[in-house]
Design a protein around this motif. Structure first.
Motif, PDB file in Angstrom:
ATOM      1  N   ASP A 480      -5.007  -5.132   1.297  1.00 18.40           N
ATOM      2  CA  ASP A 480      -3.813  -4.491   1.865  1.00 18.40           C
ATOM      3  C   ASP A 480      -2.836  -3.989   0.808  1.00 18.40           C
ATOM      4  N   LEU A 481      -3.147  -4.181  -0.472  1.00 17.15           N
ATOM      5  CA  LEU A 481      -2.328  -3.619  -1.539  1.00 17.15           C
ATOM      6  C   LEU A 481      -2.798  -2.192  -1.816  1.00 17.15           C
ATOM      7  N   ALA A 482      -1.859  -1.256  -1.887  1.00 22.62           N
ATOM      8  CA  ALA A 482      -2.236   0.155  -1.957  1.00 22.62           C
ATOM      9  C   ALA A 482      -1.210   0.929  -2.770  1.00 22.62           C
ATOM     10  N   LEU A 483      -1.357   2.247  -2.746  1.00 20.07           N
ATOM     11  CA  LEU A 483      -0.426   3.167  -3.390  1.00 20.07           C
ATOM     12  C   LEU A 483       0.395   3.873  -2.328  1.00 20.07           C
ATOM     13  N   PRO A 484       1.559   4.396  -2.686  1.00 21.16           N
ATOM     14  CA  PRO A 484       2.403   5.053  -1.673  1.00 21.16           C
ATOM     15  C   PRO A 484       1.779   6.339  -1.156  1.00 21.16           C
ATOM     16  N   SER A 485       2.128   6.669   0.080  1.00 20.50           N
ATOM     17  CA  SER A 485       1.654   7.894   0.716  1.00 20.50           C
ATOM     18  C   SER A 485       2.825   8.848   0.888  1.00 20.50           C
ATOM     19  N   ALA A 486       2.542  10.136   0.790  1.00 16.73           N
ATOM     20  CA  ALA A 486       3.593  11.149   0.942  1.00 16.73           C
ATOM     21  C   ALA A 486       4.168  11.149   2.352  1.00 16.73           C
ATOM     22  N   ARG A 487       3.426  10.606   3.320  1.00 20.38           N
ATOM     23  CA  ARG A 487       3.918  10.577   4.702  1.00 20.38           C
ATOM     24  C   ARG A 487       4.921   9.455   4.932  1.00 20.38           C
ATOM     25  N   GLN A 488       4.994   8.503   4.018  1.00 15.08           N
ATOM     26  CA  GLN A 488       5.909   7.378   4.181  1.00 15.08           C
ATOM     27  C   GLN A 488       7.334   7.774   3.816  1.00 15.08           C
ATOM     28  N   GLN A 489       8.297   7.072   4.406  1.00 17.05           N
ATOM     29  CA  GLN A 489       9.680   7.262   4.014  1.00 17.05           C
ATOM     30  C   GLN A 489       9.888   6.734   2.598  1.00 17.05           C
ATOM     31  N   LEU A 490      10.941   7.233   1.948  1.00 17.59           N
ATOM     32  CA  LEU A 490      11.182   6.889   0.549  1.00 17.59           C
ATOM     33  C   LEU A 490      11.262   5.387   0.313  1.00 17.59           C
ATOM     34  N   PRO A 491      12.032   4.608   1.101  1.00 20.37           N
ATOM     35  CA  PRO A 491      12.077   3.154   0.846  1.00 20.37           C
ATOM     36  C   PRO A 491      10.710   2.494   0.949  1.00 20.37           C
ATOM     37  N   ASN A 492       9.876   2.957   1.890  1.00 14.76           N
ATOM     38  CA  ASN A 492       8.538   2.369   2.038  1.00 14.76           C
ATOM     39  C   ASN A 492       7.627   2.754   0.881  1.00 14.76           C
ATOM     40  N   GLN A 493       7.771   3.960   0.360  1.00 19.25           N
ATOM     41  CA  GLN A 493       6.984   4.349  -0.814  1.00 19.25           C
ATOM     42  C   GLN A 493       7.294   3.432  -2.000  1.00 19.25           C
ATOM     43  N   VAL A 494       8.578   3.171  -2.213  1.00 19.55           N
ATOM     44  CA  VAL A 494       8.976   2.292  -3.316  1.00 19.55           C
ATOM     45  C   VAL A 494       8.450   0.883  -3.087  1.00 19.55           C
ATOM     46  N   LEU A 495       8.555   0.374  -1.851  1.00 21.74           N
ATOM     47  CA  LEU A 495       8.111  -0.988  -1.553  1.00 21.74           C
ATOM     48  C   LEU A 495       6.610  -1.144  -1.757  1.00 21.74           C
ATOM     49  N   VAL A 496       5.818  -0.188  -1.279  1.00 24.08           N
ATOM     50  CA  VAL A 496       4.365  -0.265  -1.436  1.00 24.08           C
ATOM     51  C   VAL A 496       3.989  -0.288  -2.916  1.00 24.08           C
ATOM     52  N   THR A 497       4.646   0.551  -3.708  1.00 24.94           N
ATOM     53  CA  THR A 497       4.371   0.569  -5.146  1.00 24.94           C
ATOM     54  C   THR A 497       4.738  -0.758  -5.795  1.00 24.94           C
ATOM     55  N   ASN A 498       5.903  -1.291  -5.453  1.00 23.18           N
ATOM     56  CA  ASN A 498       6.361  -2.542  -6.069  1.00 23.18           C
ATOM     57  C   ASN A 498       5.475  -3.730  -5.697  1.00 23.18           C
ATOM     58  N   LEU A 499       4.947  -3.737  -4.471  1.00 20.13           N
ATOM     59  CA  LEU A 499       4.042  -4.816  -4.074  1.00 20.13           C
ATOM     60  C   LEU A 499       2.789  -4.826  -4.952  1.00 20.13           C
ATOM     61  N   SER A 500       2.193  -3.665  -5.155  1.00 21.14           N
ATOM     62  CA  SER A 500       0.989  -3.591  -5.991  1.00 21.14           C
ATOM     63  C   SER A 500       1.303  -3.935  -7.443  1.00 21.14           C
ATOM     64  N   TYR A 501       2.420  -3.438  -7.948  1.00 23.12           N
ATOM     65  CA  TYR A 501       2.809  -3.717  -9.339  1.00 23.12           C
ATOM     66  C   TYR A 501       3.039  -5.219  -9.540  1.00 23.12           C
ATOM     67  N   THR A 502       3.773  -5.844  -8.630  1.00 20.43           N
ATOM     68  CA  THR A 502       4.087  -7.268  -8.769  1.00 20.43           C
ATOM     69  C   THR A 502       2.829  -8.120  -8.699  1.00 20.43           C
ATOM     70  N   ALA A 503       1.928  -7.791  -7.779  1.00 25.05           N
ATOM     71  CA  ALA A 503       0.686  -8.566  -7.659  1.00 25.05           C
ATOM     72  C   ALA A 503      -0.182  -8.412  -8.904  1.00 25.05           C
ATOM     73  N   ALA A 504      -0.310  -7.185  -9.405  1.00 28.22           N
ATOM     74  CA  ALA A 504      -1.177  -6.937 -10.559  1.00 28.22           C
ATOM     75  C   ALA A 504      -0.673  -7.648 -11.809  1.00 28.22           C
ATOM     76  N   THR A 505       0.640  -7.717 -11.975  1.00 32.33           N
ATOM     77  CA  THR A 505       1.195  -8.302 -13.202  1.00 32.33           C
ATOM     78  C   THR A 505       1.263  -9.822 -13.157  1.00 32.33           C
ATOM     79  N   ARG A 506       0.628 -10.460 -12.169  1.00 33.01           N
ATOM     80  CA  ARG A 506       0.495 -11.923 -12.178  1.00 33.01           C
ATOM     81  C   ARG A 506      -0.677 -12.359 -13.044  1.00 33.01           C
ATOM     82  N   ALA A 507      -1.588 -11.433 -13.397  1.00 38.73           N
ATOM     83  CA  ALA A 507      -2.828 -11.795 -14.093  1.00 38.73           C
ATOM     84  C   ALA A 507      -2.576 -12.040 -15.576  1.00 38.73           C
ATOM     85  N   ARG A 508      -3.394 -12.911 -16.141  1.00 38.01           N
ATOM     86  CA  ARG A 508      -3.276 -13.259 -17.546  1.00 38.01           C
ATOM     87  C   ARG A 508      -4.544 -12.881 -18.320  1.00 38.01           C
ATOM     88  N   GLN A 509      -5.720 -13.147 -17.763  1.00 34.87           N
ATOM     89  CA  GLN A 509      -6.970 -12.856 -18.460  1.00 34.87           C
ATOM     90  C   GLN A 509      -7.814 -11.804 -17.749  1.00 34.87           C
TER      91      GLN A 509
END
Length: 695
Positions: A480-509
């Protein structure tokens, strides 16, 4: 401790060393408000610990907008720092004027619920929902009174002038009720408490306030903090903001912070250049992103295709699966449970919508019985459904149809997940998941109190919000982690991006991407330099991941500690601790009975129950322990239906005579050694246990 040049620059900032009257700063360089824009894994906790040590003679307050992050960081701060949640700070500031109202409402919800507005009169459920949404928006803004602009977008255009006026008047009536210290009709919410604090609270008595996760601060909270007579340190990562901002902007970019001194921490000690490049590209997908690249200063991190996840499961390599929402985490757990793979849950399984999933599954079962013509079974299943579902229709088919049109993302997600398991014994599976999680959390708490270790399952599940501030050797991104879509409202585009960024940057190895993100990364130019692994390295496959693992000092206990402080359970546990103070320091009959039962080869559960019974019988013979017995009996009654009460009852029953050092809370608090943060220059041991650490 090794510090970067950026961290040293922040530590050298000339914060005033005494409380003083609030006057405008003469220049930005000597401003009393400092904003630190820190990327993921840049050593925020190390910075705050060193800052507190630098100003050891001053009074500092640390708080965070994320309770889990606050709990983990608080254990590492020195004694001159008062670590409080925003809830606790607000209660302190409001106690003088609103003490009676706060005492009447010890437990508050995070957001104002429509059900709490029933006292307003004969309003429709839709009107109460609109009023609640409008008030929750108002609580986050810096406006003095509710306005039509606070209602959901498009509502003002759909309603008549009279209907709109009634809604706004109702919102203002609720706010006036909350403002009145003697009016107790309306229950408080967390956001309402902060709003009251921003308008009527007393000043904080401190030299410096450190606000962690400041990217999610509301305008009302920022306005209140700027009015304080103390200096401020706001630290956060704009790309880890998980709240929907109206204009898609982080709170760190608020006009209220225009005169603040801004520093940056762009270097990540957690991971290497590959993940730093992916994180930079992910952050750039946000429509409000700034051009600032991360640099990976930590150990090398590998990126992998989705197929590598099966290799992780087969090899037994411990890893975390992080999802955007709780429903996706439940789907992952059920899929793994079917394969016989045990999972652990960040902060415990009870924080996930298990009851909602069961309700939707029962609805599907009622629908199946109706299609088969079994009216008696259909009525039995229908009686088990909550009013929130049965009010949507008269038959299961009508309710299913209404759910497809419902503007509730979580309800639709639960509806879809339940449909996949409509033929399965989902109630039995969820019962097994609950039992396993309860046993695991109890084992962690018990082992930690004895200084022992417990082995964790291969897979740890959690949402992005619960994983914030943590890191793991191996991370798998859920579907369910994805990239923003042009059809989404601006706040939702930012939120979708931040969710993926935050999850990805938990990794260490190792970071295992999902299908959508792997296709996206392979289309980026940086993928030629950092290609995706197609298989798990042989060196990792040969590593032994079995054996005893040290328990993480906060996982599991953070949820228990939070729930243990509800008024009813807090009172019962306090009575039990108080009664134990008067008993002898000898070993209790309960402990002896348990040891004897275990030595004789009896099962652990039998020995535990025997210990409980002996301990309760022993208390009944002690006149001064009657309150303790009553408290434990009350907890035991709650334990029949409440998982948390059962775990608390077991913990209270195991306490030996004589109050434990630090009280019951000591069983829930990690030791300083277990919670210490390693230096950024220290790289993790590849074969060590996969334990989350602080940023």
């Amino acid at each position: 401790m090794h510090l970067s040049n950026d961290q040293r620059r922040i530590l050298a900032h000339p914060f005033p060393s005494r409380l003083r009257d609030r006057t405008p700063a003469n220049s930005a360089e000597h401003s009393d408000c400092v904003v630190v824009r820190a990327c993921a894994g840049s050593g925020k906790t190390v910075l705050m610990v060193e800052l507190a040590r630098t100003y050891a003679d001053e009074t500092l307050i640390y708080t965070s907008l994320n309770p889990a992050v606050a709990g983990r960081t608080a254990s590492q701060l020195p004694a001159n720092v008062q670590s409080l949640s925003l809830h606790q700070l607000a209660r302190q500031a409001l106690m003088e004027e609103y003490g009676d109202k706060l005492k009447r409402q010890p437990d508050i919800t995070r957001r104002l619920a429509p059900q709490s507005l029933s006292w307003l009169g004969s309003l429709s459920s839709q009107s109460r929902s609109l009023i609640a949404q409008g008030l929750n928006t108002f609580f986050a803004e810096s406006d003095a009174v509710p306005m039509p602009e606070h209602l959901p977008e498009g509502v003002a255009q759909r309603l008549s002038a009279n209907e709109l006026r009634q809604l706004v008047e109702s919102m203002r009536l609720v706010w006036e009720c909350l403002l009145d210290p003697a009016d107790h009709q309306q229950s408080l919410s967390f956001n309402a408490l902060l709003k009251l604090w921003s308008q009527h609270g007393q000043s904080l008595e401190a030299d410096l306030v450190m606000l962690d996760e400041a990217q999610d601060a509301t305008p009302a909270l920022l306005a209140m903090l700027r009015r304080q007579r103390c200096d401020l340190l706001l630290i956060g990562d704009p790309h880890q903001s998980l709240s929907r901002q109206v204009e898609g902007m982080s709170s760190l970019d608020s006009p209220l912070l225009a005169d603040a001194t801004v520093y940056s921490l762009p270097g990540a000690w957690r991971f290497g250049p590959a993940l730093a490049a992916l994180g930079t590209r992910l952050a750039a997908c946000s429509p409000t992103a700034r051009e600032q690249a991360m640099s990976g200063l930590g150990p090398a991190t590998r990126l992998a295709l989705p197929a590598v996840r099966e290799a992780l499961l087969h090899s037994g390599k411990r890893h975390a699966v992080i999802s955007a929402g709780p429903v996706a985490a439940l789907g992952e757990a059920l899929s793994l449970h079917q394969r016989g793979i045990a999972v652990a849950w960040l902060d415990g399984i009870e924080g996930y919508p298990l009851a909602g999933l069961l309700d939707h599954w029962r609805l599907w079962r009622a629908h199946q019985m109706a299609e088969q013509g079994d009216s008696a079974s259909q009525r039995e299943w229908w009686r088990l459904l909550p009013p929130s579902l049965t009010r949507l229709g008269q038959t299961p088919a009508q309710v299913l149809g209404a759910l497809t049109r419902l503007d509730d993302h979580q309800a639709r997600s639960l509806h879809e997940l339940a449909s996949w398991y409509a033929q399965a014994p989902l109630d039995q599976w969820i019962g097994e998941l609950r039992k396993h999680d309860g046993d695991l959390q109890a084992a962690i708490v018990s082992a930690h109190s004895r200084g022992q270790s417990v082995e964790l399952p291969t897979v740890m599940l959690g949402t992005v919000f619960r994983a914030k501030g943590l890191e793991f050797d191996c991370v798998v991104l859920a579907d369910d982690l994805a990239l923003p879509s042009a059809r989404q409202q601006l706040p939702n585009q930012v939120l979708v991006t931040n969710l993926s960024y935050t999850a990805a940057t938990r990794a260490r190895q190792l970071l295992v991407l999902n299908e959508r993100l792997s296709h996206w990364w392979q289309a980026q130019g940086e993928s030629e330099r950092f290609p995706l692994l197609e298989a798990l390295p042989q060196a990792w496959l040969s590593e032994s991941t079995h054996g005893v693992q040290a328990p993480h000092p906060w996982w599991g206990k953070a949820r228990l500690s939070e729930l243990a402080l509800t008024p009813r359970k807090r009172l019962l546990l306090r009575r039990h601790e108080t009664s134990l103070e008067g008993t002898s320091a000898a070993v209790s009959p309960a402990a002896g009975a348990r040891d004897q039962a275990q030595a004789s080869g009896a099962p652990a559960s039998h020995a535990q129950h025997l210990g409980h019974d002996q301990h309760l019988a022993h208390d009944q013979h002690l006149g001064h322990a009657r309150d303790s017995d009553d408290a434990l009996q009350a907890l035991k009654r709650q334990a029949r239906t409440d998982t948390t009460a059962r775990k608390l009852y077991e913990m209270a029953s195991k306490l030996p005579p004589g109050r434990p050092s630090g009280g019951l809370r000591s069983l829930l608090t990690p030791s300083d050694a277990a919670a210490s943060t390693s230096s950024p220059s220290e790289s993790p041991t590849p074969g060590g246990p996969t334990e989350p650490l602080d940023e």
